[in-house]
Design a protein around this motif. Structure first.
Motif, short mmCIF file in Angstrom:
data_model
loop_
_atom_site.label_atom_id
_atom_site.label_comp_id
_atom_site.label_asym_id
_atom_site.label_seq_id
_atom_site.Cartn_x
_atom_site.Cartn_y
_atom_site.Cartn_z
N ALA A 35 16.96 25.75 -6.57
CA ALA A 35 17.99 25.31 -5.65
C ALA A 35 17.96 23.80 -5.44
O ALA A 35 18.77 23.26 -4.68
CB ALA A 35 17.84 26.02 -4.31
N GLU A 36 17.04 23.12 -6.11
CA GLU A 36 16.93 21.67 -6.00
C GLU A 36 17.13 21.06 -7.39
O GLU A 36 16.59 21.55 -8.38
CB GLU A 36 15.56 21.28 -5.45
CG GLU A 36 15.39 19.78 -5.24
CD GLU A 36 14.08 19.44 -4.56
OE1 GLU A 36 13.77 18.26 -4.43
OE2 GLU A 36 13.38 20.40 -4.16
N GLN A 37 17.92 20.00 -7.46
CA GLN A 37 18.17 19.34 -8.75
C GLN A 37 18.25 17.83 -8.51
O GLN A 37 19.05 17.37 -7.71
CB GLN A 37 19.46 19.85 -9.38
CG GLN A 37 19.69 19.32 -10.79
CD GLN A 37 20.77 20.10 -11.52
OE1 GLN A 37 20.88 21.32 -11.38
NE2 GLN A 37 21.57 19.41 -12.31
N GLY A 38 17.41 17.11 -9.21
CA GLY A 38 17.35 15.67 -8.95
C GLY A 38 16.84 15.43 -7.55
O GLY A 38 15.79 15.94 -7.16
N THR A 39 17.61 14.69 -6.76
CA THR A 39 17.22 14.37 -5.39
C THR A 39 18.01 15.16 -4.35
O THR A 39 17.98 14.85 -3.17
CB THR A 39 17.42 12.87 -5.12
OG1 THR A 39 18.81 12.53 -5.31
CG2 THR A 39 16.57 12.02 -6.06
N VAL A 40 18.73 16.20 -4.80
CA VAL A 40 19.59 16.95 -3.89
C VAL A 40 19.32 18.45 -3.97
O VAL A 40 18.77 18.94 -4.96
CB VAL A 40 21.09 16.68 -4.19
CG1 VAL A 40 21.45 15.25 -3.86
CG2 VAL A 40 21.41 16.98 -5.66
N LYS A 41 19.71 19.16 -2.92
CA LYS A 41 19.56 20.61 -2.85
C LYS A 41 20.93 21.24 -2.63
O LYS A 41 21.78 20.71 -1.92
CB LYS A 41 18.63 21.02 -1.71
CG LYS A 41 17.19 20.55 -1.88
CD LYS A 41 16.33 21.00 -0.71
CE LYS A 41 14.89 20.57 -0.88
NZ LYS A 41 14.04 21.03 0.25
N VAL A 42 21.14 22.42 -3.22
CA VAL A 42 22.42 23.10 -3.06
C VAL A 42 22.56 23.61 -1.63
O VAL A 42 21.64 24.24 -1.09
CB VAL A 42 22.56 24.25 -4.09
CG1 VAL A 42 21.53 25.34 -3.88
CG2 VAL A 42 23.97 24.81 -4.07
N VAL A 43 23.70 23.31 -1.00
CA VAL A 43 23.93 23.71 0.39
C VAL A 43 25.23 24.47 0.58
O VAL A 43 25.47 25.04 1.64
CB VAL A 43 23.93 22.47 1.33
CG1 VAL A 43 22.55 21.83 1.39
CG2 VAL A 43 24.98 21.45 0.90
N ALA A 65 30.72 16.49 -12.42
CA ALA A 65 30.23 16.29 -11.05
C ALA A 65 30.60 14.88 -10.58
O ALA A 65 30.80 13.97 -11.40
CB ALA A 65 28.71 16.47 -10.98
N PHE A 66 30.68 14.72 -9.27
CA PHE A 66 30.77 13.38 -8.70
C PHE A 66 29.81 13.28 -7.53
O PHE A 66 29.41 14.29 -6.94
CB PHE A 66 32.21 13.01 -8.29
CG PHE A 66 32.76 13.77 -7.10
CD1 PHE A 66 32.45 13.39 -5.80
CD2 PHE A 66 33.62 14.84 -7.29
CE1 PHE A 66 32.97 14.06 -4.71
CE2 PHE A 66 34.16 15.53 -6.20
CZ PHE A 66 33.84 15.13 -4.91
N ALA A 67 29.42 12.05 -7.21
CA ALA A 67 28.47 11.81 -6.12
C ALA A 67 28.98 10.70 -5.22
O ALA A 67 29.57 9.72 -5.69
CB ALA A 67 27.09 11.43 -6.68
N GLY A 117 23.02 10.80 3.94
CA GLY A 117 22.43 11.12 2.65
C GLY A 117 23.49 11.35 1.58
O GLY A 117 24.69 11.45 1.87
N PRO A 118 23.06 11.45 0.33
CA PRO A 118 23.99 11.64 -0.78
C PRO A 118 24.55 13.06 -0.85
O PRO A 118 23.92 14.02 -0.41
CB PRO A 118 23.12 11.34 -2.01
CG PRO A 118 21.74 11.72 -1.59
CD PRO A 118 21.65 11.36 -0.14
N VAL A 119 25.74 13.15 -1.41
CA VAL A 119 26.40 14.44 -1.64
C VAL A 119 26.87 14.48 -3.09
O VAL A 119 27.51 13.54 -3.56
CB VAL A 119 27.60 14.64 -0.69
CG1 VAL A 119 28.38 15.90 -1.08
CG2 VAL A 119 27.14 14.72 0.76
N VAL A 120 26.54 15.56 -3.78
CA VAL A 120 27.02 15.77 -5.15
C VAL A 120 27.90 17.01 -5.15
O VAL A 120 27.52 18.06 -4.62
CB VAL A 120 25.85 15.97 -6.13
CG1 VAL A 120 26.38 16.35 -7.52
CG2 VAL A 120 25.00 14.72 -6.22
N VAL A 121 29.09 16.89 -5.73
CA VAL A 121 29.99 18.02 -5.90
C VAL A 121 30.05 18.32 -7.39
O VAL A 121 30.42 17.46 -8.19
CB VAL A 121 31.39 17.73 -5.33
CG1 VAL A 121 32.32 18.91 -5.58
CG2 VAL A 121 31.31 17.42 -3.84
N HIS A 122 29.68 19.54 -7.77
CA HIS A 122 29.54 19.90 -9.18
C HIS A 122 30.42 21.10 -9.53
O HIS A 122 30.50 22.07 -8.77
CB HIS A 122 28.07 20.26 -9.48
CG HIS A 122 27.86 20.85 -10.83
ND1 HIS A 122 27.84 22.22 -11.04
CD2 HIS A 122 27.66 20.28 -12.05
CE1 HIS A 122 27.64 22.46 -12.34
NE2 HIS A 122 27.52 21.31 -12.97
#
Length: 244
Positions: free
Chosen positions: A121-129, A204-206, A212-217
């Motif tokens: 559930a974690e990828q790079g520096t972010v976690k899926v929420v 994806a975009f960030a 904190g950062p948000v990534v949408v994939h």
């Protein structure tokens, strides 16, 4: 990340489906059969340019050079009372259904398996929420939102870490874009479907927020499904803004 972990990460859609996802409330126009809440939009994948670290472009029009039309709005996610509590809000496509994604591993799960699932559930520096399910709209795939802790990383750094932690990535093309009023980075790349054992397109975009950062994939079962769902990705990108 070890090679074994990288291979296992390709199974995250199945892994997340195997555990209970919290927050299954839905918002108006969300449709049925998935998370609660609205939204999604698409963006076409840019032309392949190199592998691994990926190529780079600049200019807001480069990322979606083919200008995929945004999907019809079905609701909005990210705000108070929506299915996903996020530092941003954005529109989701009609009939797509959002839900907050948190690993409810339970007490009966093998500790090693629980640790592995949490790691997925974690990828790079972010976690899926948050995940927004396309099945009620007739597609097979999800628009997933990943969130990280506040840091000095810019959107491009966040996105590169995200892609670097995914297995079997090639043909990654990074672009500097503007999402709403926020500076952002976008990437189109080729991943690998463990289920079908074939390459598939992903995007994806960030953005970086004060929280904190948000990534949408956007993934998809295969490249055909991915392309069909791009309008939802584009809608999210077009309408995203900081949560007030």
């Amino acid at each position: 990340m070890t090679r074994a972990r990288g291979a296992a990460r390709g199974l995250i859609p199945a892994a997340l489906a195997a555990v209970t996802l919290a927050g299954c409330s839905s918002s108006t126009g969300a449709g049925d059969g998935g998370p609660g809440g609205p939204a999604v939009s698409s963006t076409p994948a840019p032309a392949p340019a190199g592998a691994g670290a990926g190529a780079e472009k600049t200019g807001a029009d480069e990322a979606g050079a083919d200008a995929t039309k945004a999907a019809e709005k079905g609701g909005r996610v990210g705000g108070a009372g929506s299915a996903c509590d996020l530092p941003v809000t954005f529109d989701i496509a009609a009939h797509w259904k959002p839900r907050g994604a948190s690993m409810d591993l339970g007490s009966g799960l093998d500790p090693e398996l629980a640790e592995e699932l949490a790691d997925l559930a974690e990828q790079g520096t972010v976690k899926v929420v948050c995940e927004i399910d396309a099945k009620p709209a007739g597609n097979i795939g999800f628009l997933r939102v990943w969130r990280g802790e506040a840091s000095e990383d810019d959107p491009r750094a966040v996105l590169k870490a995200f892609v670097a932690d995914a297995p079997n990535v090639s043909e990654a093309v990074y672009t500097q874009v503007t999402v709403g009023a926020l500076a952002a980075a976008e990437v189109g790349y080729t991943g690998h479907s463990e289920l079908l054992d074939e390459p598939k397109k992903e995007r994806a975009f960030a953005v970086v927020t004060p929280d904190g950062p948000v990534v949408v994939h956007l993934g998809g079962m295969d490249s055909e499904e991915h392309v069909a769902m791009l309008p939802a990705f584009e809608l999210a990108k077009k309408t995203l803004e900081l949560r007030r």
